[in-house]
Design an enzyme around this catalytic site. Structure first.
Site, PDB file in Angstrom:
ATOM      1  N   HIS A 164      73.354  95.326 118.859  1.00 25.75           N
ATOM      2  CA  HIS A 164      72.758  94.061 118.444  1.00 25.75           C
ATOM      3  C   HIS A 164      73.596  92.869 118.909  1.00 25.75           C
ATOM      4  CE1 HIS A 164      70.901  91.506 114.990  1.00 25.75           C
ATOM      5  NE2 HIS A 164      70.231  91.384 116.106  1.00 25.75           N
ATOM      6  N   GLU A 194      71.466  85.925 104.650  1.00 26.35           N
ATOM      7  CA  GLU A 194      70.461  86.574 105.472  1.00 26.35           C
ATOM      8  C   GLU A 194      69.312  85.616 105.803  1.00 26.35           C
ATOM      9  OE1 GLU A 194      67.959  89.372 107.455  1.00 26.35           O
ATOM     10  OE2 GLU A 194      70.126  89.161 107.166  1.00 26.35           O
ATOM     11  N   HIS A 199      70.335  82.944 108.283  1.00 30.49           N
ATOM     12  CA  HIS A 199      70.429  83.506 109.636  1.00 30.49           C
ATOM     13  C   HIS A 199      69.048  83.604 110.276  1.00 30.49           C
ATOM     14  CE1 HIS A 199      71.786  85.794 113.017  1.00 30.49           C
ATOM     15  NE2 HIS A 199      71.142  86.885 112.648  1.00 30.49           N
ATOM     16  N   HIS A 224      87.400  86.038 115.351  1.00 30.80           N
ATOM     17  CA  HIS A 224      87.446  87.192 116.247  1.00 30.80           C
ATOM     18  C   HIS A 224      86.144  87.298 117.045  1.00 30.80           C
ATOM     19  CE1 HIS A 224      89.109  90.961 117.591  1.00 30.80           C
ATOM     20  NE2 HIS A 224      88.083  91.660 117.140  1.00 30.80           N
ATOM     21  N   HIS A 269      88.784 101.231 119.673  1.00 29.18           N
ATOM     22  CA  HIS A 269      88.575  99.805 119.928  1.00 29.18           C
ATOM     23  C   HIS A 269      89.894  99.103 120.241  1.00 29.18           C
ATOM     24  CE1 HIS A 269      87.095  95.760 119.770  1.00 29.18           C
ATOM     25  NE2 HIS A 269      87.846  95.467 118.725  1.00 29.18           N
TER      26      HIS A 269
END
Length: 303
Positions: free
Chosen positions: A125, A60, A63, A279, A217
């Site tokens: 996001h 975290e 990032h 992906h 999806h």
């Protein structure tokens, strides 16, 4: 006029930085590290530099550091491009979009840390970050004068291809959103098999919300694959004399094929982190390429 090599290297650094932000955000989500710094932002667990480093804190905090650093790169690139290349019609808009959506995704991330957000909001996001990445990516292509190298200023695109390009690009955003929703609702492994939810006991209708999210999806991803396959075949047949269109759709087909394989592999490997990040990488590259095809639509000569 050829652009300064410094501007080119700066644009490459900003593009790579945006890619790292996207992959870093995906890594935070996939490793459940979003609360690694607690309910603290921009500090981490009450300190500017975290005192205790765990895996979640490291992911975290890293990032956040990357996002903050790249934000300065994007700001400088936007101002630099605006001043040097403002005469090119797309540059000012792309500069604004790159900065605006970068700030927007950072604020959504901060809001999630401080107050929490619903899954349907959080799923936005990644998509917002994609717009910022694509804007920086297109700016970089303009700085490297890719249009001149491939005669993109002489593109002639029929109405049929124009509408398919616009349609599949808009639709790709739906695919991105449904994929993000799979992650944020923890629906990734609700269906243990592929392509059906359960190959041993096939059912057409999902039995619960999480299966609806996962299978929704998959259906969306299958549709974009076949749509791009159709467009690529059309481009190969009718646009051999226009390299940027011809090769653009061939590359789009290759990337979307890799995307499908990666998605299948994520399920069958039970969320292997490297496959999961690949992906995210493939959909990022595909969206950036589709946005460039939209730019070509805007430059295409009128029938």
């Amino acid at each position: 006029m050829q652009q300064s090599k410094y501007m080119k290297w700066f644009a490459v650094a900003a593009t790579v930085g945006m890619l790292l932000i996207l992959l870093g955000g995906a890594l935070v989500t996939k490793t459940d590290s979003g609360m690694g710094c607690g309910r603290n932002w921009p500090d981490c667990n009450g300190s500017l530099i975290p005192k205790e480093i765990t895996k979640e804190v490291f992911i975290e905090f890293s990032h956040r550091v990357v996002t903050g650093s790249v934000s300065f790169l994007i700001l400088i690139l936007s101002v630099w491009s605006w001043r040097k290349l403002g005469h090119i019609k797309e540059v000012k808009l792309l500069s604004f979009l790159a900065l605006f959506f970068l700030v927007a995704q950072a604020l959504i991330g901060a809001a999630q840390v401080l107050w929490g957000q619903g899954d349907f909001i959080l799923a936005l996001h990644f998509g917002i970050s994609l717009i910022s990445f694509s804007s920086v990516f297109l700016l970089t292509l303009i700085i490297f004068e890719v249009d001149q190298r491939f005669d993109a200023d002489k593109v002639h695109m029929a109405s049929k291809l124009k509408w398919h390009t616009i349609g599949v690009t808009l639709y790709s955003y739906i695919v991105v959103y449904t994929g993000a929703l799979v992650r944020h609702t923890n629906s990734s492994l609700v269906c243990p098999d592929w392509p059906l939810c359960n190959n041993r006991a096939p059912s057409i209708i999902p039995s619960n919300f999480y299966e609806w999210v996962q299978m929704g999806h998959r259906i969306a991803a299958a549709m974009i694959f076949f749509w791009i396959l159709y467009i690529a075949i059309h481009a190969i047949k009718h646009y051999k004399d226009q390299r940027v269109i011809y090769w653009g759709w061939i590359f789009a087909l290759i990337i979307v094929s890799l995307q499908v394989v990666a998605g299948m592999s994520v399920v069958l490997s039970r969320l292997n982190i490297y496959l999961a990040l690949s992906h995210s990488l493939f959909i990022t590259l595909l969206f950036g390429l589709l946005c460039y095809m939209i730019l070509l639509v805007s430059r295409s000569r009128i029938d």
